[in-house]
Each structure stands twice: as C-alpha cells, then as structure tokens.
Scaffold this motif. Sequence first.
Motif, PDB file in Angstrom:
ATOM      1  N   PRO A 109       0.808  -1.229   0.000  1.00 48.69           N
ATOM      2  CA  PRO A 109       0.000   0.000   0.000  1.00 48.69           C
ATOM      3  C   PRO A 109       0.837   1.274   0.000  1.00 48.69           C
ATOM      4  CG  PRO A 109      -0.231  -1.194   2.089  1.00 48.69           C
ATOM      5  CD  PRO A 109       0.603  -2.036   1.182  1.00 48.69           C
ATOM      6  N   GLY A 110       0.525   2.135  -0.951  1.00 50.48           N
ATOM      7  CA  GLY A 110       1.208   3.422  -1.051  1.00 50.48           C
ATOM      8  C   GLY A 110       2.590   3.378  -1.673  1.00 50.48           C
ATOM      9  N   ALA A 111       3.087   2.196  -1.999  1.00 52.19           N
ATOM     10  CA  ALA A 111       4.444   2.088  -2.562  1.00 52.19           C
ATOM     11  C   ALA A 111       4.499   2.700  -3.956  1.00 52.19           C
ATOM     12  CB  ALA A 111       4.898   0.635  -2.605  1.00 52.19           C
ATOM     13  N   THR A 112       5.539   3.496  -4.180  1.00 54.36           N
ATOM     14  CA  THR A 112       5.762   4.110  -5.492  1.00 54.36           C
ATOM     15  C   THR A 112       7.100   3.687  -6.087  1.00 54.36           C
ATOM     16  OG1 THR A 112       6.683   6.054  -4.399  1.00 54.36           O
ATOM     17  CG2 THR A 112       4.361   6.171  -5.061  1.00 54.36           C
ATOM     18  N   HIS A 113       7.901   2.979  -5.311  1.00 54.50           N
ATOM     19  CA  HIS A 113       9.225   2.564  -5.769  1.00 54.50           C
ATOM     20  C   HIS A 113       9.532   1.148  -5.287  1.00 54.50           C
ATOM     21  CE1 HIS A 113       9.446   6.910  -6.060  1.00 54.50           C
ATOM     22  NE2 HIS A 113      10.504   6.781  -6.838  1.00 54.50           N
ATOM     23  N   PHE A 114      10.409   0.485  -6.000  1.00 55.17           N
ATOM     24  CA  PHE A 114      10.916  -0.808  -5.551  1.00 55.17           C
ATOM     25  C   PHE A 114      12.264  -1.056  -6.199  1.00 55.17           C
ATOM     26  CE2 PHE A 114       8.430  -1.731  -9.332  1.00 55.17           C
ATOM     27  CZ  PHE A 114       9.216  -2.640 -10.035  1.00 55.17           C
ATOM     28  N   HIS A 115      12.997  -1.978  -5.617  1.00 54.73           N
ATOM     29  CA  HIS A 115      14.263  -2.403  -6.217  1.00 54.73           C
ATOM     30  C   HIS A 115      14.506  -3.860  -5.863  1.00 54.73           C
ATOM     31  CE1 HIS A 115      16.632  -2.452  -2.481  1.00 54.73           C
ATOM     32  NE2 HIS A 115      16.008  -1.322  -2.150  1.00 54.73           N
ATOM     33  N   ALA A 116      15.372  -4.479  -6.627  1.00 54.91           N
ATOM     34  CA  ALA A 116      15.748  -5.872  -6.359  1.00 54.91           C
ATOM     35  C   ALA A 116      16.581  -5.916  -5.080  1.00 54.91           C
ATOM     36  CB  ALA A 116      16.541  -6.435  -7.537  1.00 54.91           C
ATOM     37  N   THR A 117      16.500  -7.012  -4.365  1.00 51.84           N
ATOM     38  CA  THR A 117      17.211  -7.125  -3.088  1.00 51.84           C
ATOM     39  C   THR A 117      18.727  -7.134  -3.253  1.00 51.84           C
ATOM     40  OG1 THR A 117      16.955  -9.527  -3.207  1.00 51.84           O
ATOM     41  CG2 THR A 117      15.337  -8.309  -1.885  1.00 51.84           C
ATOM     42  N   PHE A 118      19.222  -7.440  -4.437  1.00 50.18           N
ATOM     43  CA  PHE A 118      20.675  -7.512  -4.623  1.00 50.18           C
ATOM     44  C   PHE A 118      21.308  -6.163  -4.964  1.00 50.18           C
ATOM     45  CE2 PHE A 118      18.701  -8.762  -8.658  1.00 50.18           C
ATOM     46  CZ  PHE A 118      19.304  -7.893  -9.555  1.00 50.18           C
ATOM     47  N   VAL A 119      20.514  -5.089  -4.999  1.00 46.50           N
ATOM     48  CA  VAL A 119      21.073  -3.757  -5.231  1.00 46.50           C
ATOM     49  C   VAL A 119      20.755  -2.868  -4.031  1.00 46.50           C
ATOM     50  CG1 VAL A 119      20.957  -3.893  -7.750  1.00 46.50           C
ATOM     51  CG2 VAL A 119      19.052  -2.914  -6.490  1.00 46.50           C
ATOM     52  N   ASP A 120      21.488  -1.763  -3.899  1.00 48.65           N
ATOM     53  CA  ASP A 120      21.288  -0.814  -2.804  1.00 48.65           C
ATOM     54  C   ASP A 120      21.319   0.603  -3.376  1.00 48.65           C
ATOM     55  OD1 ASP A 120      21.002   0.276  -0.278  1.00 48.65           O
ATOM     56  OD2 ASP A 120      23.157   0.186   0.152  1.00 48.65           O
ATOM     57  N   PRO A 121      20.202   1.031  -3.980  1.00 44.33           N
ATOM     58  CA  PRO A 121      20.193   2.364  -4.600  1.00 44.33           C
ATOM     59  C   PRO A 121      20.198   3.467  -3.543  1.00 44.33           C
ATOM     60  CG  PRO A 121      18.017   1.379  -4.712  1.00 44.33           C
ATOM     61  CD  PRO A 121      18.932   0.330  -4.148  1.00 44.33           C
ATOM     62  N   SER A 122      20.822   4.580  -3.873  1.00 37.27           N
ATOM     63  CA  SER A 122      20.916   5.698  -2.927  1.00 37.27           C
ATOM     64  C   SER A 122      19.542   6.284  -2.613  1.00 37.27           C
ATOM     65  CB  SER A 122      21.847   6.775  -3.476  1.00 37.27           C
ATOM     66  OG  SER A 122      21.351   7.252  -4.709  1.00 37.27           O
ATOM     67  N   TRP A 123      18.616   6.256  -3.572  1.00 33.66           N
ATOM     68  CA  TRP A 123      17.294   6.836  -3.335  1.00 33.66           C
ATOM     69  C   TRP A 123      16.525   6.098  -2.238  1.00 33.66           C
ATOM     70  CZ3 TRP A 123      13.521   3.315  -3.903  1.00 33.66           C
ATOM     71  CH2 TRP A 123      13.676   2.295  -4.838  1.00 33.66           C
TER      72      TRP A 123
END
Length: 195
Positions: free
Chosen positions: A160-174
């Motif tokens: 709920p309310g999520a606007t972003h996601f990333h794969a667990t194997f990366v660590d984006p600065s955002w």
Amino acid sequence: MKSGQTGLSRTFARDAATVLGTVCLIVCLSTIAHAEPVVEDAQVDADITTTQSQGTPQSKRNTAELDRARQVRCLAEAVYYEAKGEPRRGQEAVAEVVATRVASKAYPKSFCGVVYQRSGRSCQFSWACSAKRAPSGLQWQRANEIAERVVDGWRPGVAPGATHFHATFVDPSWARVYRRVTSIGGHVFYRQIVR
C-alpha cells in the motif's frame, strides 16, 4: 517407341510442375492478401484518433476498448519483465506500484505513461529501455490476469502506497529517502515520506 514415351513423360512432368508452381503461387498470394496486418502502437494511436473524431457511441466504445487493451498490455509487460520469477504477491506488488504512480500527481496519468516514462535517455523501468524477448508462457498469462484486474480498479493491498521498488541484490541511494513498506520475494518496496 521407348524414346517417344520418354519425350512425352518429360513434357508431362514439365507441364505438371508448371501447373503445380502456378497453384502454389496463387495459394501463397491469396494467403498474403488475407493475412491480418501487424498493428504497431503508432497505428493504434492513429486508429484511436480517427475513431475519436467520428464521435459515435460505437466509436467511443471501440476507442475505450482499444485504450483499455493497451493499458493492460503495458501493465502486464511491467509485471512480467520486473517480476516474472516472483510469487504472485510480488507480481501484484509491482502492479500496485504502477497503479499508485498513475493515481499520483507526480507521474503520468496512464499505465503506459508510467511504465514507459523516461528521464532523458534513462527509463523508470530498466527493461523498457532495452531489447527484450517477447513475453510468453504461464507467467505472461498471470501477468495479464493481474494487469486486467488492476486496470479495472482492483488494488491488491500488498504494498500500500508504494511508489518505488528495487531488487534485493542492489542498494540504490534513493532508498534512503523513502519509507520501506514491505519486502516480497526478490524486491523491496517503498513509499515517499510525506511531510
């Protein structure tokens, strides 16, 4: 007599080959003439514009059906390319992120607009900027089922309310400026912090 029969046999064989070749040519040409044309997005957009200018109730319904089909396709592609190896909940979460963006004033107002949004030369979804294999199989069917429901207004409620996601194997600065909502399968989902 045998040499005369051989000459007749060759003439018959040549005539038969000519007739067979002609028949094959006619069949091939008629098949090509009746084949369905391949419709590209630009053609669909042109068809929608033409249909809209006609303004009849039937044309408006056709326009709405074409637009819905296009929106479902865009969302299904996002679900498929981002999460085809994920559990169903992970696929639903990806669809929910796109739907949340569509509902936000900060993003385009359509599923296709969100999925194929660009910033300069980069895409919001990396697969949208790269060559990709055509979707297929059971995962594509599932992606379409999820996309149809979400385009029609259903919200899975798994992110709920999520606007972003990333794969667990990366660590984006955002990721440090957003609030973590959940982790499903190989993805972590975030929402913007409202102040």
